[in-house]
Design an enzyme around this catalytic site. Structure first.
Site, PDB file in Angstrom:
ATOM      1  N   HIS A   1       0.873  -1.179   0.000  1.00  0.00           N
ATOM      2  CA  HIS A   1       0.000   0.000   0.000  1.00  0.00           C
ATOM      3  C   HIS A   1       0.911   1.230   0.000  1.00  0.00           C
ATOM      4  CE1 HIS A   1      -2.704   2.965   1.966  1.00  0.00           C
ATOM      5  NE2 HIS A   1      -3.700   2.196   1.598  1.00  0.00           N
TER       6      HIS A   1
ATOM      7  N   ASP B   1       3.329  -4.332   8.239  1.00  0.00           N
ATOM      8  CA  ASP B   1       2.138  -3.507   8.061  1.00  0.00           C
ATOM      9  C   ASP B   1       0.942  -4.433   8.272  1.00  0.00           C
ATOM     10  OD1 ASP B   1      -0.074  -2.170   7.197  1.00  0.00           O
ATOM     11  OD2 ASP B   1       0.677  -1.741   5.177  1.00  0.00           O
TER      12      ASP B   1
ATOM     13  N   GLN C   1      -4.234  -4.881   7.170  1.00  0.00           N
ATOM     14  CA  GLN C   1      -5.257  -5.775   6.596  1.00  0.00           C
ATOM     15  C   GLN C   1      -5.329  -7.140   7.254  1.00  0.00           C
ATOM     16  OE1 GLN C   1      -7.634  -4.952   4.687  1.00  0.00           O
ATOM     17  NE2 GLN C   1      -6.915  -2.971   3.976  1.00  0.00           N
TER      18      GLN C   1
ATOM     19  N   LYS D   1     -10.054  -0.310  11.051  1.00  0.00           N
ATOM     20  CA  LYS D   1     -10.256  -1.545  10.276  1.00  0.00           C
ATOM     21  C   LYS D   1     -10.573  -2.719  11.194  1.00  0.00           C
ATOM     22  CE  LYS D   1      -7.047  -0.059   6.685  1.00  0.00           C
ATOM     23  NZ  LYS D   1      -7.766   0.333   5.467  1.00  0.00           N
TER      24      LYS D   1
ATOM     25  N   CYS E   1      -4.842   2.649  -3.459  1.00  0.00           N
ATOM     26  CA  CYS E   1      -3.571   3.143  -2.906  1.00  0.00           C
ATOM     27  C   CYS E   1      -2.459   2.135  -3.117  1.00  0.00           C
ATOM     28  CB  CYS E   1      -3.693   3.477  -1.416  1.00  0.00           C
ATOM     29  SG  CYS E   1      -4.898   4.739  -1.077  1.00  0.00           S
TER      30      CYS E   1
HETATM   31  N1  PMP Z   1      -1.561  -0.625   4.749  1.00  0.00           N
HETATM   32  C1  PMP Z   1      -2.530  -1.310   4.139  1.00  0.00           C
HETATM   33  C2  PMP Z   1      -2.232  -2.668   3.565  1.00  0.00           C
HETATM   34  C3  PMP Z   1      -3.806  -0.751   4.035  1.00  0.00           C
HETATM   35  O1  PMP Z   1      -4.775  -1.422   3.420  1.00  0.00           O
HETATM   36  C4  PMP Z   1      -4.042   0.524   4.600  1.00  0.00           C
HETATM   37  C5  PMP Z   1      -5.406   1.176   4.519  1.00  0.00           C
HETATM   38  N2  PMP Z   1      -6.081   1.041   3.342  1.00  0.00           N
HETATM   39  C6  PMP Z   1      -2.986   1.177   5.237  1.00  0.00           C
HETATM   40  C7  PMP Z   1      -1.763   0.571   5.292  1.00  0.00           C
HETATM   41  C8  PMP Z   1      -3.158   2.522   5.838  1.00  0.00           C
HETATM   42  O2  PMP Z   1      -4.062   2.481   6.875  1.00  0.00           O
HETATM   43  P1  PMP Z   1      -4.684   3.849   7.480  1.00  0.00           P
HETATM   44  O3  PMP Z   1      -5.270   4.568   6.322  1.00  0.00           O
HETATM   45  O4  PMP Z   1      -5.701   3.361   8.434  1.00  0.00           O
HETATM   46  O5  PMP Z   1      -3.569   4.570   8.118  1.00  0.00           O
END
Ligand code: PMP
Length: 406
Positions: free
Chosen positions: A123, A200, A203, A226, A364
């Site tokens: 991401h 990270d 997910q 999440k 993203c």
């Molecule tokens: N890493 C991954 C794999 C994600 O899916 C996301 C959120 N879509 C993030 C990081 C970032 O998370 P946040 O927007 O809650 O900071």
């Protein structure tokens, strides 16, 4: 507690509503999950009764709020089974956690010629902070490739490791492919290379994954929203010794030991990364959300999620022209798909007209989209509160949308 999806759905007020298009089918959980009533009430009760600023004032409410905040910190560490020598830093979310690692660890310890290993499926939150770090330090980024089925090419990752490797930072689960990466194995690779390993967990954490002791990572970043908790809240759980060696994040109140015009000194972790008044109610409600997850029959909830994914995959595979992005053996319950000659936004708009919420876009993850040769995709992502009936309804409406649009 036995697992009954019908009972569990009663815990989530948002799932009870009807939209103009029909009954809400919420399949955008990977973007953000709905909240159980106990989490909403926990935040409301905290504001009603115990709310005050923390750490600073010698009065009853401040004491109560401080206890609740620090209890929440312990609860987050416990939920993710952090080793005793780890600390949870409260953040705004996974993005802030990853930025703290890249800035406060990366920029302090990396120099020109050092290498950072990421993967093609990251991401932007696990790419851009490292690009900024590389720009400022002269370090270089290497991206491990993915295999055609969407799994991480571990052989390629291993081949990228060199004596210059200082950091490996990888998603536990991909937000596009759903792939669950073998983070334990990657941790071993990092250890052998003498590099730190950052996970990270944005997910994976909503799907009952993320045992820090078992993974053996140095940094672990996740988002509360999440995991059925509030927005604007998350945690970076990390080795306390490493946290104490790092640079500070923001400057301000609460992160200092003493301030003078001549010299300012900083507190130890976690406070050194928590300048200013934090999201106190957010932390308290985050802990409540994790307790809610812990109260479920986790093996049954995971089996239910796997069944949702299996049924959705079977049904979507039958739709002509539809390509599922990512067929890894181990997946979190989400399906990204592209349909030949149909724009993903048109599909999501037609699904929305039937009350079905899916995501469409590049999620993203533009470098991954490029590697897959698509400009974007639709993504249906499930949580333990979704039902097989919803999956079947979604597949039926998707089939009609594809027929209409092609
Ligand atoms: N890493 C991954 C794999 C994600 O899916 C996301 C959120 N879509 C993030 C990081 C970032 O998370 P946040 O927007 O809650 O900071």
């Amino acid at each position: 507690m036995a697992f009954s999806v019908d009972d569990i759905r009663k815990d989530f007020p948002a799932l009870q509503q009807r939209l103009e298009g029909g009954k809400l089918v919420y399949f955008d959980n990977a973007a953000s999950a709905q909240k159980p009533l106990c989490v909403i009430e926990k935040a409301a009760d905290f504001y009603r009764r115990d709310y005050s600023n923390i750490h600073r004032s010698a009065h009853e409410l401040s004491r109560r709020a401080t206890v609740a905040f620090e209890e929440a910190r312990k609860c987050v560490s416990k939920h993710f089974n952090a080793p005793k020598n780890f600390t949870a830093v409260f953040t705004r979310g996974a993005t802030e956690g990853l930025n703290i690692v890249a800035r406060c660890y990366g920029e302090k310890f990396l120099k020109k010629g050092d290498e950072i290993i990421l993967s093609q499926m990251e991401h932007h939150a696990n790419i851009v902070p490292w690009q900024l770090c590389a720009m400022r330090t002269g370090a270089e980024i290497k991206a491990a490739k993915i295999l055609p089925n969407g799994e991480l090419d571990m052989g390629h990752l291993q081949s990228l490791v060199s004596p210059r490797t200082k950091i490996i930072s990888i998603a536990h689960a991909s937000n596009v492919l759903g792939t669950i990466n073998d983070v334990q194995k990657i941790s071993e690779i990092a250890k052998k290379a003498g590099a730190v390993f950052c996970v990270d967990a944005a997910q994976s954490s909503p799907h009952f994954l993320g045992d820090i002791s078992e993974i053996g990572c140095d940094f672990f970043a996740c988002s509360a929203h999440k995991c059925f908790g509030p927005t604007g809240e998350g945690a970076l759980i990390a080795n306390t010794e490493i946290l104490n060696e790092m640079d500070v994040w923001q400057g301000g109140g609460d992160m200092i030991e003493s301030v003078s015009w001549e010299k300012t000194t900083f507190r130890q972790a976690p406070e050194k990364f928590e300048a200013g008044t934090p999201n106190i109610a957010g932390a308290v409600a985050f802990a409540r959300a994790l307790q809610y997850m812990d109260s479920l029959d986790i093996p049954a909830a995971r089996a239910h999620e796997a069944e949702l994914l299996k049924r959705a995959t079977e049904l979507l595979e039958k739709i002509e022209g539809l390509r599922i992005l990512g067929n890894a053996k181990n997946k979190v319950p989400l399906i990204s798909f592209a349909v030949k000659n149909i724009h993903h936004n048109d599909i999501s708009t037609m699904l929305d007209a039937n009350g079905i919420a899916v995501r469409s876009g590049h999620h993203c993850a533009e470098p991954l989209m490029n590697a897959l040769g698509v400009s974007g995709s639709c993504r249906a992502s499930f949580a333990f509160y979704n039902t097989l009936e919803e999956v079947e309804f979604f597949a039926k409406k998707l089939r009609s949308a594809v027929n209409l649009l092609s």
